[in-house]
Design a protein around this motif. Sequence first.
Motif, PDB file in Angstrom:
ATOM      1  N   VAL A  77       0.812  -1.230   0.000  1.00 30.39           N
ATOM      2  CA  VAL A  77       0.000   0.000   0.000  1.00 30.39           C
ATOM      3  C   VAL A  77       0.842   1.275   0.000  1.00 30.39           C
ATOM      4  CG1 VAL A  77      -1.909  -1.144   1.189  1.00 30.39           C
ATOM      5  CG2 VAL A  77      -0.236   0.147   2.517  1.00 30.39           C
ATOM      6  N   LEU A  78       2.148   1.172   0.210  1.00 31.87           N
ATOM      7  CA  LEU A  78       2.998   2.362   0.338  1.00 31.87           C
ATOM      8  C   LEU A  78       2.858   3.369  -0.800  1.00 31.87           C
ATOM      9  CD1 LEU A  78       6.288   0.966   1.914  1.00 31.87           C
ATOM     10  CD2 LEU A  78       4.562   2.426   2.982  1.00 31.87           C
ATOM     11  N   PRO A  79       2.813   2.947  -2.056  1.00 32.87           N
ATOM     12  CA  PRO A  79       2.688   3.943  -3.128  1.00 32.87           C
ATOM     13  C   PRO A  79       1.382   4.746  -3.075  1.00 32.87           C
ATOM     14  CG  PRO A  79       3.413   1.848  -4.022  1.00 32.87           C
ATOM     15  CD  PRO A  79       3.028   1.603  -2.591  1.00 32.87           C
ATOM     16  N   TYR A  80       0.402   4.252  -2.342  1.00 29.76           N
ATOM     17  CA  TYR A  80      -0.904   4.895  -2.295  1.00 29.76           C
ATOM     18  C   TYR A  80      -1.110   5.755  -1.049  1.00 29.76           C
ATOM     19  CZ  TYR A  80      -1.410   1.380  -5.836  1.00 29.76           C
ATOM     20  OH  TYR A  80      -1.210   0.607  -6.940  1.00 29.76           O
ATOM     21  N   LEU A  81      -0.136   5.751  -0.150  1.00 26.73           N
ATOM     22  CA  LEU A  81      -0.245   6.566   1.057  1.00 26.73           C
ATOM     23  C   LEU A  81       0.253   7.972   0.764  1.00 26.73           C
ATOM     24  CD1 LEU A  81       1.041   4.102   3.801  1.00 26.73           C
ATOM     25  CD2 LEU A  81      -1.314   4.633   3.187  1.00 26.73           C
ATOM     26  N   SER A  82      -0.501   8.944   1.222  1.00 28.41           N
ATOM     27  CA  SER A  82      -0.096  10.333   1.014  1.00 28.41           C
ATOM     28  C   SER A  82       0.486  10.880   2.315  1.00 28.41           C
ATOM     29  CB  SER A  82      -1.306  11.160   0.573  1.00 28.41           C
ATOM     30  OG  SER A  82      -2.307  11.106   1.570  1.00 28.41           O
ATOM     31  N   GLN A  83       0.780  12.146   2.318  1.00 26.58           N
ATOM     32  CA  GLN A  83       1.273  12.807   3.524  1.00 26.58           C
ATOM     33  C   GLN A  83       0.202  12.752   4.598  1.00 26.58           C
ATOM     34  OE1 GLN A  83       4.278  13.786   3.869  1.00 26.58           O
ATOM     35  NE2 GLN A  83       5.021  13.974   1.790  1.00 26.58           N
ATOM     36  N   GLY A  84       0.595  12.870   5.831  1.00 27.49           N
ATOM     37  CA  GLY A  84      -0.354  12.878   6.936  1.00 27.49           C
ATOM     38  C   GLY A  84      -0.003  11.815   7.938  1.00 27.49           C
ATOM     39  N   THR A  85      -1.021  11.236   8.533  1.00 30.53           N
ATOM     40  CA  THR A  85      -0.830  10.203   9.550  1.00 30.53           C
ATOM     41  C   THR A  85      -1.615   8.964   9.151  1.00 30.53           C
ATOM     42  OG1 THR A  85      -2.696  10.991  10.857  1.00 30.53           O
ATOM     43  CG2 THR A  85      -0.531  11.912  11.386  1.00 30.53           C
ATOM     44  N   LEU A  86      -1.259   7.845   9.783  1.00 28.32           N
ATOM     45  CA  LEU A  86      -1.922   6.573   9.496  1.00 28.32           C
ATOM     46  C   LEU A  86      -2.373   5.957  10.815  1.00 28.32           C
ATOM     47  CD1 LEU A  86      -2.555   4.299   7.393  1.00 28.32           C
ATOM     48  CD2 LEU A  86      -0.331   3.338   7.994  1.00 28.32           C
ATOM     49  N   LEU A  87      -3.609   5.484  10.848  1.00 26.78           N
ATOM     50  CA  LEU A  87      -4.147   4.773  11.999  1.00 26.78           C
ATOM     51  C   LEU A  87      -4.433   3.345  11.577  1.00 26.78           C
ATOM     52  CD1 LEU A  87      -5.325   4.616  14.874  1.00 26.78           C
ATOM     53  CD2 LEU A  87      -7.484   5.476  13.923  1.00 26.78           C
ATOM     54  N   ASP A  88      -3.782   2.394  12.235  1.00 27.21           N
ATOM     55  CA  ASP A  88      -3.976   0.970  11.969  1.00 27.21           C
ATOM     56  C   ASP A  88      -4.901   0.426  13.054  1.00 27.21           C
ATOM     57  OD1 ASP A  88      -3.826  -1.739  11.481  1.00 27.21           O
ATOM     58  OD2 ASP A  88      -1.663  -1.902  11.807  1.00 27.21           O
ATOM     59  N   VAL A  89      -6.194   0.363  12.754  1.00 29.39           N
ATOM     60  CA  VAL A  89      -7.195  -0.101  13.716  1.00 29.39           C
ATOM     61  C   VAL A  89      -7.276  -1.619  13.640  1.00 29.39           C
ATOM     62  CG1 VAL A  89      -9.631  -0.012  14.385  1.00 29.39           C
ATOM     63  CG2 VAL A  89      -8.500   2.034  13.506  1.00 29.39           C
ATOM     64  N   GLY A  90      -7.184  -2.287  14.793  1.00 31.21           N
ATOM     65  CA  GLY A  90      -7.194  -3.738  14.823  1.00 31.21           C
ATOM     66  C   GLY A  90      -5.877  -4.298  14.333  1.00 31.21           C
ATOM     67  N   THR A  91      -4.796  -3.698  14.767  1.00 30.91           N
ATOM     68  CA  THR A  91      -3.460  -4.028  14.264  1.00 30.91           C
ATOM     69  C   THR A  91      -3.027  -5.454  14.556  1.00 30.91           C
ATOM     70  OG1 THR A  91      -1.216  -3.199  14.087  1.00 30.91           O
ATOM     71  CG2 THR A  91      -2.176  -3.183  16.287  1.00 30.91           C
ATOM     72  N   GLY A  92      -3.577  -6.071  15.578  1.00 35.25           N
ATOM     73  CA  GLY A  92      -3.161  -7.437  15.918  1.00 35.25           C
ATOM     74  C   GLY A  92      -1.693  -7.491  16.257  1.00 35.25           C
ATOM     75  N   ALA A  93      -0.927  -8.193  15.451  1.00 33.47           N
ATOM     76  CA  ALA A  93       0.514  -8.331  15.676  1.00 33.47           C
ATOM     77  C   ALA A  93       1.300  -7.185  15.039  1.00 33.47           C
ATOM     78  CB  ALA A  93       0.991  -9.671  15.125  1.00 33.47           C
ATOM     79  N   GLY A  94       0.625  -6.057  14.798  1.00 36.55           N
ATOM     80  CA  GLY A  94       1.308  -4.903  14.234  1.00 36.55           C
ATOM     81  C   GLY A  94       1.263  -4.844  12.725  1.00 36.55           C
ATOM     82  N   LEU A  95       0.329  -5.573  12.142  1.00 40.71           N
ATOM     83  CA  LEU A  95       0.241  -5.631  10.685  1.00 40.71           C
ATOM     84  C   LEU A  95      -1.005  -4.916  10.195  1.00 40.71           C
ATOM     85  CD1 LEU A  95       1.182  -9.376  10.528  1.00 40.71           C
ATOM     86  CD2 LEU A  95       2.636  -7.495   9.783  1.00 40.71           C
ATOM     87  N   PRO A  96      -0.879  -4.036   9.275  1.00 42.32           N
ATOM     88  CA  PRO A  96       0.282  -3.652   8.483  1.00 42.32           C
ATOM     89  C   PRO A  96       1.088  -2.493   9.061  1.00 42.32           C
ATOM     90  CG  PRO A  96      -1.623  -2.604   7.533  1.00 42.32           C
ATOM     91  CD  PRO A  96      -2.116  -3.432   8.721  1.00 42.32           C
ATOM     92  N   GLY A  97       0.662  -1.945  10.197  1.00 39.51           N
ATOM     93  CA  GLY A  97       1.244  -0.719  10.718  1.00 39.51           C
ATOM     94  C   GLY A  97       2.736  -0.722  10.980  1.00 39.51           C
ATOM     95  N   LEU A  98       3.249  -1.765  11.642  1.00 40.26           N
ATOM     96  CA  LEU A  98       4.687  -1.787  11.941  1.00 40.26           C
ATOM     97  C   LEU A  98       5.561  -1.861  10.694  1.00 40.26           C
ATOM     98  CD1 LEU A  98       5.049  -3.851  15.237  1.00 40.26           C
ATOM     99  CD2 LEU A  98       5.591  -1.458  14.858  1.00 40.26           C
ATOM    100  N   PRO A  99       5.295  -2.752   9.753  1.00 48.20           N
ATOM    101  CA  PRO A  99       6.110  -2.738   8.535  1.00 48.20           C
ATOM    102  C   PRO A  99       6.056  -1.401   7.795  1.00 48.20           C
ATOM    103  CG  PRO A  99       4.973  -4.820   8.700  1.00 48.20           C
ATOM    104  CD  PRO A  99       4.406  -3.927   9.776  1.00 48.20           C
ATOM    105  N   ILE A 100       4.890  -0.773   7.765  1.00 44.17           N
ATOM    106  CA  ILE A 100       4.777   0.529   7.109  1.00 44.17           C
ATOM    107  C   ILE A 100       5.614   1.561   7.853  1.00 44.17           C
ATOM    108  CG2 ILE A 100       3.191   2.437   6.627  1.00 44.17           C
ATOM    109  CD1 ILE A 100       1.052   0.265   5.993  1.00 44.17           C
TER     110      ILE A 100
END
Length: 117
Positions: A65-88
């Motif tokens: 998803v990285l090419p589709y993320l713009s400037q700003g912040t990201l909220l990973d709701v229901g991250t579980g084991a940190g996916l996808p938030g930690l790798p991002i």
Amino acid sequence: MHLTSLQQEIRRGCTALQIDVTDTAAEKLAGFIGLLKKWTRVYNLTAVRDPRAMVDRHILDSLVVLPYLSQGTLLDVGTGAGLPGLPIAIARPELPVTLLDANAKKLRFVRQAVSEL
């Protein structure tokens, strides 16, 4: 699987997806897989047990998803084991990422991963 070979697999996969990651990010992503494998033995964080499969099913699936993320912040709701938030967050350290989950054991893992990586 050795961390160096995991780093190489991550780099190959990112190249195939046309996603640029630094050597430092690839090293940390491999370290994340090592932590995930270790903690999954006790906390059952993921059904995927093979580190090589974790590269495709966790790391690359998160980073696609990285090419589709713009400037700003990201909220990973229901991250579980940190996916996808930690790798991002590892691949794009300039992007503020917040990880949210109701499961305390999974959040303990996430906090430990953030601390170590």
